[in-house]
Design a protein around this motif. Structure first.
Motif: not given
Length: 109
Positions: A76-96
């Motif tokens: 699933n492609r997850v896209v930005a719902p709004v324009s802005g600045v990425i404040a936080e990424i709460g996941v890592q690649e490979g994480e369940k």
């Protein structure tokens, strides 16, 4: 076994008719829904994070690809719902992750 008199009936109306029903314990103990904050990207299904396409502090446009989330054998492609600045990424690649996990937080412009 409980009597009907011991239980609390709830009224509800459907097409101008009034009914009484009992609510299940599962329904009474459910998590109360709240409107997500503008810019919060929350998982709808449990799954695995395959690839992250953005970094914290990066500016994104509405509709821009943020990450790939695999759920139910689908990518699933997850896209930005709004324009802005990425404040936080709460996941890592490979994480369940589970359902309702905050994947990315965007500070809207």
């Amino acid at each position: 076994m409980e009597n009907k008199e011991d239980k609390e009936f709830v009224d509800f109306i459907v097409t101008a008719r009034k009914y009484k029903t009992l609510l299940t314990e599962k329904y009474k103990n459910r998590q109360v829904w709240h409107k997500p904050f503008l810019g919060d990207v929350i998982s709808n299904l449990p799954g695995t994070i395959i690839k992250i396409e953005v970094k914290e502090g990066e500016t994104v446009e509405a509709g821009q690809l943020l990450l790939i989330h695999q759920a139910m054998k689908m990518l699933n492609r997850v896209v930005a719902p709004v324009s802005g600045v990425i404040a936080e990424i709460g996941v890592q690649e490979g994480e369940k992750i589970g359902k309702n996990h905050l994947m990315v937080k965007i500070e809207p412009k």
